[in-house]
Design a protein around this motif. Structure first.
Motif, PDB file in Angstrom:
ATOM      1  N   GLN A  32       0.840  -1.191   0.000  1.00 21.42           N
ATOM      2  CA  GLN A  32       0.000   0.000   0.000  1.00 21.42           C
ATOM      3  C   GLN A  32       0.876   1.242   0.000  1.00 21.42           C
ATOM      4  OE1 GLN A  32      -2.284   0.572   3.556  1.00 21.42           O
ATOM      5  NE2 GLN A  32      -3.703   2.028   2.632  1.00 21.42           N
ATOM      6  N   LEU A  33       0.410   2.288  -0.668  1.00 21.24           N
ATOM      7  CA  LEU A  33       1.173   3.521  -0.778  1.00 21.24           C
ATOM      8  C   LEU A  33       0.360   4.674  -0.200  1.00 21.24           C
ATOM      9  CD1 LEU A  33       3.853   4.626  -1.999  1.00 21.24           C
ATOM     10  CD2 LEU A  33       2.537   5.174  -4.051  1.00 21.24           C
ATOM     11  N   ASN A  34       0.684   5.096   1.019  1.00 11.80           N
ATOM     12  CA  ASN A  34       0.030   6.256   1.627  1.00 11.80           C
ATOM     13  C   ASN A  34       0.779   7.504   1.197  1.00 11.80           C
ATOM     14  OD1 ASN A  34      -2.294   5.586   3.126  1.00 11.80           O
ATOM     15  ND2 ASN A  34      -1.029   4.593   4.689  1.00 11.80           N
ATOM     16  N   SER A  35       0.374   8.069   0.075  1.00 11.66           N
ATOM     17  CA  SER A  35       1.071   9.239  -0.450  1.00 11.66           C
ATOM     18  C   SER A  35       0.160  10.009  -1.398  1.00 11.66           C
ATOM     19  CB  SER A  35       2.352   8.810  -1.177  1.00 11.66           C
ATOM     20  OG  SER A  35       3.173   9.903  -1.461  1.00 11.66           O
ATOM     21  N   GLN A  36      -1.109  10.203  -0.991  1.00 10.99           N
ATOM     22  CA  GLN A  36      -2.079  10.819  -1.883  1.00 10.99           C
ATOM     23  C   GLN A  36      -2.028  12.345  -1.882  1.00 10.99           C
ATOM     24  OE1 GLN A  36      -3.058   8.292   0.336  1.00 10.99           O
ATOM     25  NE2 GLN A  36      -2.967   6.738  -1.272  1.00 10.99           N
ATOM     26  N   SER A  37      -1.427  12.970  -0.863  1.00 12.96           N
ATOM     27  CA  SER A  37      -1.388  14.430  -0.805  1.00 12.96           C
ATOM     28  C   SER A  37      -0.328  14.890   0.185  1.00 12.96           C
ATOM     29  CB  SER A  37      -2.757  14.995  -0.386  1.00 12.96           C
ATOM     30  OG  SER A  37      -3.026  14.711   0.976  1.00 12.96           O
ATOM     31  N   ALA A  38       0.157  16.113  -0.026  1.00 11.04           N
ATOM     32  CA  ALA A  38       1.092  16.707   0.928  1.00 11.04           C
ATOM     33  C   ALA A  38       0.382  17.077   2.224  1.00 11.04           C
ATOM     34  CB  ALA A  38       1.740  17.949   0.310  1.00 11.04           C
ATOM     35  N   THR A  39      -0.896  17.487   2.114  1.00 15.06           N
ATOM     36  CA  THR A  39      -1.662  17.846   3.309  1.00 15.06           C
ATOM     37  C   THR A  39      -1.800  16.649   4.235  1.00 15.06           C
ATOM     38  OG1 THR A  39      -2.977  19.098   1.721  1.00 15.06           O
ATOM     39  CG2 THR A  39      -3.649  19.205   4.023  1.00 15.06           C
ATOM     40  N   GLY A  40      -2.230  15.517   3.670  1.00 13.98           N
ATOM     41  CA  GLY A  40      -2.359  14.310   4.465  1.00 13.98           C
ATOM     42  C   GLY A  40      -1.041  13.847   5.035  1.00 13.98           C
TER      43      GLY A  40
END
Length: 445
Positions: A32-40
């Motif tokens: 899994q890649l948790n990297s959908q946004s800089a905010t998150g």
């Protein structure tokens, strides 16, 4: 079929799964890649299914698009700079090959990946909103030094004929590059002042490069070393696939300062096809790769009459579906027996002024490995320590920054390859660390 070809076919069936979609640099459980946004990224994705402070929320919960009253465009990228240590490695040959054990030199695998993202949310009216998203949920990069473990294997020959081939420790390494891109078409509907629902179609494209080889010492039977080596190309694969999934979500707004979000993402089984070049034999069929479904619950609470908010998320990932890989012709390749996992995150936001926001977050992410471990999947429990900020140029434009330091738990690994009646084993210790950086620009119209 000669013995060399027979050795290659049996070893291919194992090494293809030792690293297929392996997760050295995915930096979340499994691949899994948790990297959908800089905010998150700046809050360890705590509350990301409901905060809705920019258009990237649609990647976690399409229903949250109902919280927008203006069209928004967000685009950015995250940089992943990761390091995996492989140390204390012992490689053991089967008894049929002498039962020798070798200490293999420590190695450190480094990789830098760039993950782009782009989102558009457009409220059609007070009830409906639509959106488009481009981002990634899964991916990995894993490249071992070509010399790591080479020369520990043995190629037994009688004259020019191969009698027995026992690959070395380098067969456990190699190159694995896998990337995916998710194209999301989503919509939301506001039922009333408190409830909203949403959903979307996920169009997923994935491609991968898998390479394996082993450099073995040549021995004339019964036991005469020649001082020469031979490199066997075990695997050279380039594959890609398109597939479809979907997602559903809901948002409940208790009031303007308190809301909750729940989302579900269905991920289909992918059939990855392309070129499998291995001694001229491509008879194993396409790989069937099960991807995990995901549930996520998030909450957001701004403390009344203050500039502070707290937020949190719990995500369940159905990695138990990834129990084994088979091919389209029914051939079972390898068991994984991964387990379902959770990640838990909590964060806070400080609204400093009209121009500035600051955020922090912490995540505990469970590893997927259970009974079976692999050096090509250095997966373990890991912790995220995150911080970020937003600068608002004006009411229409903002720039987000995010940073995470990730540290994984040291993992004891016992990896094996079975070739015919022989089992080669590798005992080692792995540990992953990483730094993630993100930048994102948002414009409201």
């Amino acid at each position: 079929m000669n013995k060399t070809r027979l050795f290659k076919k049996s070893l291919l069936a194992v090494t293809i799964t030792t690293a297929t979609l392996a997760s050295q640099h995915a930096l979340a459980a499994g691949f899994q890649l948790n990297s959908q946004s800089a905010t998150g990224l700046g809050r360890a994705f705590a509350g990301d299914a409901v905060i809705a402070d920019n258009a990237s929320v649609m990647s976690r919960n399409a229903a949250a698009m109902s919280l927008f009253d203006r069209t928004e465009v967000s685009l950015g990228f995250n940089v992943i700079d990761s390091e995996v240590e492989v140390k204390g490695t012992t490689y053991t040959q089967p008894a049929a090959a002498g039962g020798n054990s070798y200490d293999v030199a420590d190695t450190t695998n480094n990789a830098t990946s760039y993950i782009p993202n782009f989102y558009v949310v457009h409220p059609v009216n007070e009830k409906f909103a639509v959106g488009l998203g481009l981002y990634s949920n899964f991916g990995t990069t894993n490249e071992f030094d070509p010399n790591w473990g080479s020369g520990t294997g043995t190629l037994f020959v009688n004259g020019s004929n191969v009698v027995q081939a026992v690959p070395g420790a380098d067969a456990f390494g190699g190159v694995t590059n896998v990337s995916t891109m998710n194209f999301l078409l989503a919509g939301s509907y506001r039922i009333n002042d408190q409830w909203s629902i949403g959903g979307g179609l996920d169009i997923i494209y994935g491609e991968g490069e898998l390479k394996r080889q082993s450099t073995m010492n040549i021995v004339q039977v019964p036991s005469t070393p020649t001082g020469q080596t031979n490199t066997q190309q075990l695997m050279d694969i380039d594959a890609s696939a398109w597939t479809l999934g979907f997602n559903l979500g809901t948002v409940f707004e208790l009031n303007e300062n308190n809301r909750f979000g729940l989302s579900y993402h269905y991920s289909p089984e992918k059939e990855v096809g392309g070129t499998v070049s291995y001694a001229g034999d491509s008879s194993i069929g396409d790989l069937k790769i099960p991807l995990p479904d995901m549930w996520e619950f998030s909450g957001y609470h701004r403390i009344e009459d203050t500039a502070f908010a707290v937020h949190y998320s719990v995500q369940w990932i159905g990695w138990g579906d990834f129990d084994r890989l088979v091919t389209t012709d029914g051939t079972e390749i390898k068991e994984y027996k991964w387990k379902d996992t959770f990640h838990y995150s909590i964060g806070g936001t400080y609204y400093i002024s009209q121009n500035w926001e600051a955020r922090i977050g912490y995540m505990f992410d469970e590893g997927v490995q259970d009974e079976i471990t692999s050096v090509s999947v250095p997966d373990s429990d890991r912790q995220w320590f995150s911080a970020g900020a937003t600068y608002h140029f004006n009411q229409d434009q903002a720039l987000d920054f995010g940073f995470t330091y990730l540290v994984g738990k040291e993992k004891q690994v016992n990896d094996t390859i079975t070739s015919g009646t022989n089992t080669i084993s590798l005992d080692t210790t792995t540990k992953a660390t990483a730094m993630l950086f993100g930048v994102q620009y948002t414009h409201k119209f």
